[in-house]
Design a protein around this motif. Structure first.
Motif, short mmCIF file in Angstrom:
data_model
loop_
_atom_site.label_atom_id
_atom_site.label_comp_id
_atom_site.label_asym_id
_atom_site.label_seq_id
_atom_site.Cartn_x
_atom_site.Cartn_y
_atom_site.Cartn_z
N UNK A 52 34.61 -14.38 10.90
CA UNK A 52 34.10 -15.30 10.89
C UNK A 52 32.66 -13.41 10.91
N UNK A 53 32.79 -13.38 12.20
CA UNK A 53 31.74 -12.08 12.83
C UNK A 53 31.97 -10.98 11.89
N UNK A 54 33.50 -10.89 11.54
CA UNK A 54 33.58 -9.12 11.11
C UNK A 54 33.29 -9.09 9.68
N UNK A 55 33.54 -9.68 9.27
CA UNK A 55 33.36 -10.12 8.10
C UNK A 55 31.47 -10.13 8.08
N UNK A 56 31.04 -10.50 7.90
CA UNK A 56 29.63 -10.82 7.99
C UNK A 56 29.13 -9.42 7.96
N UNK A 57 29.73 -8.77 9.51
CA UNK A 57 29.15 -7.63 9.87
C UNK A 57 29.48 -6.37 8.65
N UNK A 58 30.80 -6.52 8.01
CA UNK A 58 30.58 -6.05 6.83
C UNK A 58 30.29 -6.00 5.55
N UNK A 66 26.91 -7.38 5.51
CA UNK A 66 25.74 -6.76 5.53
C UNK A 66 25.55 -5.72 5.95
N UNK A 67 26.49 -5.08 6.43
CA UNK A 67 26.36 -3.16 5.60
C UNK A 67 27.36 -2.89 4.40
N UNK A 82 26.56 -19.08 5.95
CA UNK A 82 26.36 -17.55 6.64
C UNK A 82 27.08 -17.35 5.38
N UNK A 83 28.40 -16.96 5.84
CA UNK A 83 30.28 -16.10 5.40
C UNK A 83 29.24 -16.34 3.76
N UNK A 84 29.23 -17.50 3.97
CA UNK A 84 29.80 -17.79 1.83
C UNK A 84 28.70 -17.21 1.45
N UNK A 85 27.45 -17.73 2.07
CA UNK A 85 26.40 -17.31 1.32
C UNK A 85 26.15 -16.20 1.59
N UNK A 86 26.55 -15.30 2.47
CA UNK A 86 26.72 -13.47 2.80
C UNK A 86 27.34 -13.18 1.61
N UNK A 100 27.93 -14.79 -1.89
CA UNK A 100 27.05 -15.40 -3.16
C UNK A 100 25.77 -14.23 -2.96
N UNK A 101 24.68 -13.99 -1.78
CA UNK A 101 23.68 -13.24 -1.63
C UNK A 101 23.82 -11.88 -2.49
N UNK A 102 24.76 -11.61 -1.45
CA UNK A 102 25.32 -9.82 -1.79
C UNK A 102 24.94 -9.31 -3.19
N UNK A 103 24.26 -8.68 -2.78
CA UNK A 103 23.79 -8.21 -4.30
C UNK A 103 24.22 -7.20 -5.24
N UNK A 104 25.79 -6.42 -4.26
CA UNK A 104 26.72 -6.33 -4.87
C UNK A 104 28.34 -7.41 -5.36
N UNK A 105 28.82 -7.08 -6.05
CA UNK A 105 29.89 -8.26 -6.89
C UNK A 105 30.91 -8.38 -5.90
N UNK A 106 31.29 -9.09 -5.35
CA UNK A 106 32.06 -9.56 -4.54
C UNK A 106 33.93 -9.80 -5.15
#
Length: 264
Positions: free
Chosen positions: A32-38, A40-41, A92-96, A98-104
């Protein structure tokens, strides 16, 4: 990247691949930490226009790491503080996403279980291979999938979501398509190509427009109807004043390809 997550960028598409096949790509603390970091970057990287989440091995993700969870029952509070922090991190990961400006986009081959199914449901789009499977099986082990339910219930009709949650049964890709959990189902050998084609199509659009639209989609979804129209009217007004809207409309009228600036 870490040994849990690999990253590759091509044509504006960032491909993040879960590589912890030994744990069936569980959403461990480290994963989860790795995904959140990636994520966010990627959100701040102008070179990234679309993000794809994929996985190696027989499981897309098996959900939370139950061995990690069980080990913390030896804590003085029986793990209560750890469990609360774990689920906060997952949120936080899931919201990261949804809130990411880039489509996932989720590229799903194999099993997406519990929080792994939540991960798929949290993505903006999902394409599954014919052999992919989906479940929220917590009820089978005395732990209802309450946090996965949040994403699931916002993507799947109530009756189908409750069937998944109450039975813990495994559902195939065709069911996931029928439920609305995935956008399409393709042959396994076509999965990556289909996802890449979709990602590149989206990557060719104005990123300021895509960012504006993605944010508005999630914000308006839970508003009362009149408030949703009022909100989106403001969004469209602001969008029309952006340079890419002016350029896009002029290109359409002039029968030429637009030259996006990706700027407001």
């Amino acid at each position: 990247m870490t040994g849990l997550l690999q990253s590759a960028l091509a044509g504006g598409v960032l491909r993040l691949t879960l590589t912890d096949a030994a744990s069936r790509n569980s959403l461990s603390e480290a994963m989860m930490a790795a995904l959140q970091s990636a994520l966010g970057t990627a959100a701040a990287d102008r070179a990234v226009r679309v993000i794809v989440l994929a996985a190696e091995g027989p499981a897309f993700s098996s959900g939370h790491n139950l061995k990690e969870i069980t080990a913390r029952r030896a804590d003085p509070d029986k793990g209560a503080a750890y469990f609360a922090a774990l689920f906060d991190s997952c949120a936080r990961l899931m919201l990261g996403i949804v809130d990411n400006p880039k489509p996932v986009i989720a590229e799903v081959a194999g099993l997406a279980s519990a929080a792994g199914c939540q991960l798929v449901a949290s993505c903006d789009l999902a394409i599954a291979a014919e052999g992919a499977r989906f479940c929220t099986p917590g009820v089978n082990i005395g732990l209802f999938c309450s946090t996965p339910m949040v994403a699931l219930s916002r993507n799947v009709a109530s009756k189908q979501a409750m069937e998944m949650l109450l039975t813990g049964d495994v559902f195939g890709a065709a069911d996931a398509l029928r439920f609305g959990l995935v956008n399409r189902v393709v042959a396994p050998e076509r999965l990556t190509a289909e996802v890449t084609e979709l990602a590149l199509k989206i990557a060719s659009k104005s990123m300021v427009t895509v960012r504006t639209g993605k944010q508005a989609f999630y914000r308006q979804r839970d508003l009362p109807l009149a408030e949703a129209y009022a909100y989106t009217a403001r969004v469209m007004t602001e969008n029309l004043l952006m340079r890419d809207a002016e350029e896009g409309i002029a290109a359409f009228i002039g029968k030429r390809q637009p030259n996006w600036t990706d700027e407001p």
